[in-house]
Structures are given as C-alpha cells and as structure tokens.
Design a protein around this motif. Structure first.
Motif, mmCIF file in Angstrom:
data_model
loop_
_atom_site.group_PDB
_atom_site.id
_atom_site.type_symbol
_atom_site.label_atom_id
_atom_site.label_comp_id
_atom_site.label_asym_id
_atom_site.label_seq_id
_atom_site.Cartn_x
_atom_site.Cartn_y
_atom_site.Cartn_z
ATOM 1 N N SER A 184 2.278 1.704 -3.442
ATOM 2 C CA SER A 184 1.211 2.201 -4.331
ATOM 3 C C SER A 184 0.993 3.693 -4.135
ATOM 4 C CB SER A 184 -0.101 1.456 -4.069
ATOM 5 O OG SER A 184 0.017 0.122 -4.439
ATOM 6 N N TRP A 185 1.036 4.148 -2.883
ATOM 7 C CA TRP A 185 0.872 5.564 -2.570
ATOM 8 C C TRP A 185 1.999 6.387 -3.208
ATOM 9 C CZ3 TRP A 185 3.760 9.037 0.434
ATOM 10 C CH2 TRP A 185 3.117 10.235 0.769
ATOM 11 N N ARG A 199 0.833 -1.211 0.000
ATOM 12 C CA ARG A 199 0.000 0.000 0.000
ATOM 13 C C ARG A 199 0.865 1.257 0.000
ATOM 14 N NH1 ARG A 199 -3.457 -2.948 3.414
ATOM 15 N NH2 ARG A 199 -2.604 -1.957 5.291
ATOM 16 N N LYS A 200 1.939 1.243 0.765
ATOM 17 C CA LYS A 200 2.845 2.407 0.805
ATOM 18 C C LYS A 200 3.489 2.620 -0.564
ATOM 19 C CE LYS A 200 5.399 5.707 2.478
ATOM 20 N NZ LYS A 200 5.439 6.444 3.699
ATOM 21 N N ARG A 239 1.569 6.657 -6.900
ATOM 22 C CA ARG A 239 0.546 7.656 -7.221
ATOM 23 C C ARG A 239 1.149 9.055 -7.225
ATOM 24 N NH1 ARG A 239 -3.070 7.082 -3.155
ATOM 25 N NH2 ARG A 239 -3.281 4.946 -3.836
#
Length: 117
Positions: free
Chosen positions: A32-33, A29-30, A36
């Motif tokens: 992916s952040w 998730r990190k 982004r």
C-alpha cells in the motif's frame, strides 16, 4: 496525481485484491505504501515502478519487505490511470513469463470491454 485501479474480470472478481487480502498485514501495508508513492510522486523511482522490456507495455510495481519481494504487474490507460492486473511473490530476478502473459491477456480483456462499453 495518478489513479490506480485493480483489474476486474467480466464476472466482477478482482484477482489483485484476492492476492493482497491473502498476504500478511505487514506485507500488504508495504505494498500500500509503494502504491501511494506510484500514485503521488511525479518521477517514481525505478526501484518501485519499471517498464518491462519485450512486453505489450506492461509495467512492474515492486515492493520489498525483508527477504520477501512482491510484484504487481500493470499498464497505463492514458497518462494518469494505472490498471493493476496481477500480483505475485517473486523468487527470482526475472519476472515469470506466465505472469507477463497473464498481464497482457488481462490488458487486452480490459481494453476490449472498455471499448465496447
């Protein structure tokens, strides 16, 4: 806005996707952040995206979660397309030369196949 693609081998395998799928959920998730941010922010802070010196135009995307540091090596195909070639967990301040060499090999392979298409 930039587009980010993962490198795929001639057989269609994506080593970056394999790397990300084997990480703990919080870590992926990190990453992916951070991806982004790289995709959407015009002037990406150097803490997230940095050009590596003495390479064949290889860049490093960095994500840190607690004491864990992850790196994705990549290159630009034009101005708005980033190809991510490999990912690894970083234990030292220097990017391992074998990871840079792998990124450069995959860049050459990608460009060769793109130019022959």
């Amino acid at each position: 806005m930039r587009k980010i693609n993962f490198y795929h081998s001639e057989s269609g395998k994506s080593p970056v996707l394999d790397f990300l799928e084997n990480l703990p959920d919080k870590s992926s998730r990190k990453i992916s952040w951070v991806l982004r941010i790289v995709r959407e922010v015009d002037q990406v802070p150097v803490q997230y995206l940095k050009k590596l010196t003495n390479t064949d135009d290889i860049w490093e995307i960095r994500a840190t979660l607690g004491s864990d540091t992850y790196r994705l090596l990549c290159f630009f195909d034009g101005n708005a397309l980033i190809i991510v070639t490999n990912g690894f967990s970083k234990k030292t301040n220097k990017v391992p030369p074998k990871e840079i060499k792998l990124a450069e090999e995959r860049k050459r392979d990608y460009l060769r196949r793109k130019n022959n298409a």
